[in-house]
Design a protein around this motif. Structure first.
Motif, PDB file in Angstrom:
ATOM      1  N   ALA A 113       0.839  -1.205   0.000  1.00 45.09           N
ATOM      2  CA  ALA A 113       0.000   0.000   0.000  1.00 45.09           C
ATOM      3  C   ALA A 113       0.871   1.252   0.000  1.00 45.09           C
ATOM      4  CB  ALA A 113      -0.926   0.002   1.204  1.00 45.09           C
ATOM      5  N   VAL A 114       1.913   1.217   0.794  1.00 48.62           N
ATOM      6  CA  VAL A 114       2.805   2.379   0.861  1.00 48.62           C
ATOM      7  C   VAL A 114       3.544   2.542  -0.463  1.00 48.62           C
ATOM      8  CG1 VAL A 114       4.809   3.346   2.040  1.00 48.62           C
ATOM      9  CG2 VAL A 114       3.063   2.136   3.344  1.00 48.62           C
ATOM     10  N   THR A 115       3.972   1.443  -1.058  1.00 51.44           N
ATOM     11  CA  THR A 115       4.666   1.501  -2.345  1.00 51.44           C
ATOM     12  C   THR A 115       3.743   2.052  -3.426  1.00 51.44           C
ATOM     13  OG1 THR A 115       5.982  -0.422  -1.708  1.00 51.44           O
ATOM     14  CG2 THR A 115       5.985   0.169  -4.020  1.00 51.44           C
ATOM     15  N   GLY A 116       2.501   1.588  -3.434  1.00 54.60           N
ATOM     16  CA  GLY A 116       1.529   2.088  -4.408  1.00 54.60           C
ATOM     17  C   GLY A 116       1.270   3.564  -4.228  1.00 54.60           C
ATOM     18  N   ARG A 117       1.169   4.001  -2.973  1.00 53.82           N
ATOM     19  CA  ARG A 117       0.953   5.416  -2.679  1.00 53.82           C
ATOM     20  C   ARG A 117       2.123   6.256  -3.190  1.00 53.82           C
ATOM     21  NH1 ARG A 117      -2.384   7.892   1.268  1.00 53.82           N
ATOM     22  NH2 ARG A 117      -4.349   7.126   0.497  1.00 53.82           N
ATOM     23  N   GLY A 118       3.349   5.773  -2.933  1.00 51.63           N
ATOM     24  CA  GLY A 118       4.541   6.500  -3.380  1.00 51.63           C
ATOM     25  C   GLY A 118       4.616   6.554  -4.895  1.00 51.63           C
ATOM     26  N   ALA A 119       4.301   5.449  -5.564  1.00 51.88           N
ATOM     27  CA  ALA A 119       4.320   5.424  -7.024  1.00 51.88           C
ATOM     28  C   ALA A 119       3.267   6.354  -7.590  1.00 51.88           C
ATOM     29  CB  ALA A 119       4.098   3.998  -7.522  1.00 51.88           C
ATOM     30  N   GLU A 120       2.111   6.397  -6.949  1.00 55.42           N
ATOM     31  CA  GLU A 120       1.027   7.269  -7.397  1.00 55.42           C
ATOM     32  C   GLU A 120       1.470   8.738  -7.311  1.00 55.42           C
ATOM     33  OE1 GLU A 120      -3.695   8.120  -6.401  1.00 55.42           O
ATOM     34  OE2 GLU A 120      -2.459   6.978  -4.996  1.00 55.42           O
ATOM     35  N   GLU A 121       2.095   9.097  -6.203  1.00 52.12           N
ATOM     36  CA  GLU A 121       2.559  10.481  -6.044  1.00 52.12           C
ATOM     37  C   GLU A 121       3.622  10.836  -7.085  1.00 52.12           C
ATOM     38  OE1 GLU A 121       3.809  11.358  -2.078  1.00 52.12           O
ATOM     39  OE2 GLU A 121       1.967  10.590  -1.199  1.00 52.12           O
ATOM     40  N   ILE A 122       4.504   9.898  -7.384  1.00 53.01           N
ATOM     41  CA  ILE A 122       5.557  10.145  -8.384  1.00 53.01           C
ATOM     42  C   ILE A 122       4.918  10.342  -9.755  1.00 53.01           C
ATOM     43  CG2 ILE A 122       7.471   9.072  -9.620  1.00 53.01           C
ATOM     44  CD1 ILE A 122       8.251   7.765  -6.943  1.00 53.01           C
ATOM     45  N   LEU A 123       3.937   9.496 -10.089  1.00 47.82           N
ATOM     46  CA  LEU A 123       3.293   9.608 -11.393  1.00 47.82           C
ATOM     47  C   LEU A 123       2.494  10.895 -11.527  1.00 47.82           C
ATOM     48  CD1 LEU A 123       2.151   5.915 -11.921  1.00 47.82           C
ATOM     49  CD2 LEU A 123       3.984   7.119 -13.101  1.00 47.82           C
ATOM     50  N   GLU A 124       1.865  11.342 -10.446  1.00 49.71           N
ATOM     51  CA  GLU A 124       1.092  12.587 -10.509  1.00 49.71           C
ATOM     52  C   GLU A 124       1.997  13.782 -10.704  1.00 49.71           C
ATOM     53  OE1 GLU A 124      -1.254  12.706  -6.977  1.00 49.71           O
ATOM     54  OE2 GLU A 124      -2.655  11.185  -7.680  1.00 49.71           O
TER      55      GLU A 124
END
Length: 86
Positions: free
Chosen positions: A73-84
């Motif tokens: 979940a934390v990895t997905g959150r971090g990836a989401e922020e990077i992509l945004e």
């Protein structure tokens, strides 16, 4: 006391040869340590480059280990922020 002309000529030739070779010997004495110093500098540069690559690889591995140690979940959150932001 007179000296044989052949002896005088021989000594003169030896002296002339020594004087004539002096510049070449001096340049040889300069070129040898200079080339050795340049070779050592090139060796040091390549060694420093290798050490830098090892350090960068270690940092990359540590970063990936940190990412893998966190929950998905934390990895997905971090990836989401990077992509945004990207």
């Amino acid at each position: 006391m007179p000296v044989n002309d052949q002896i005088t000529d021989s000594v003169t030739q030896v002296n002339t040869k020594a004087v004539g070779e002096s510049p070449a010997m001096a340049m040889g004495g300069l070129y040898l340590p200079t080339s050795q110093a340049l070779g050592t500098a090139a060796l040091n540069a390549s060694s420093a480059q290798q050490q830098g690559q090892i350090t960068m690889q270690a940092a990359t591995v540590q970063g990936i280990n940190s990412l893998m140690a966190t929950g998905t979940a934390v990895t997905g959150r971090g990836a989401e922020e990077i992509l945004e932001k990207g």
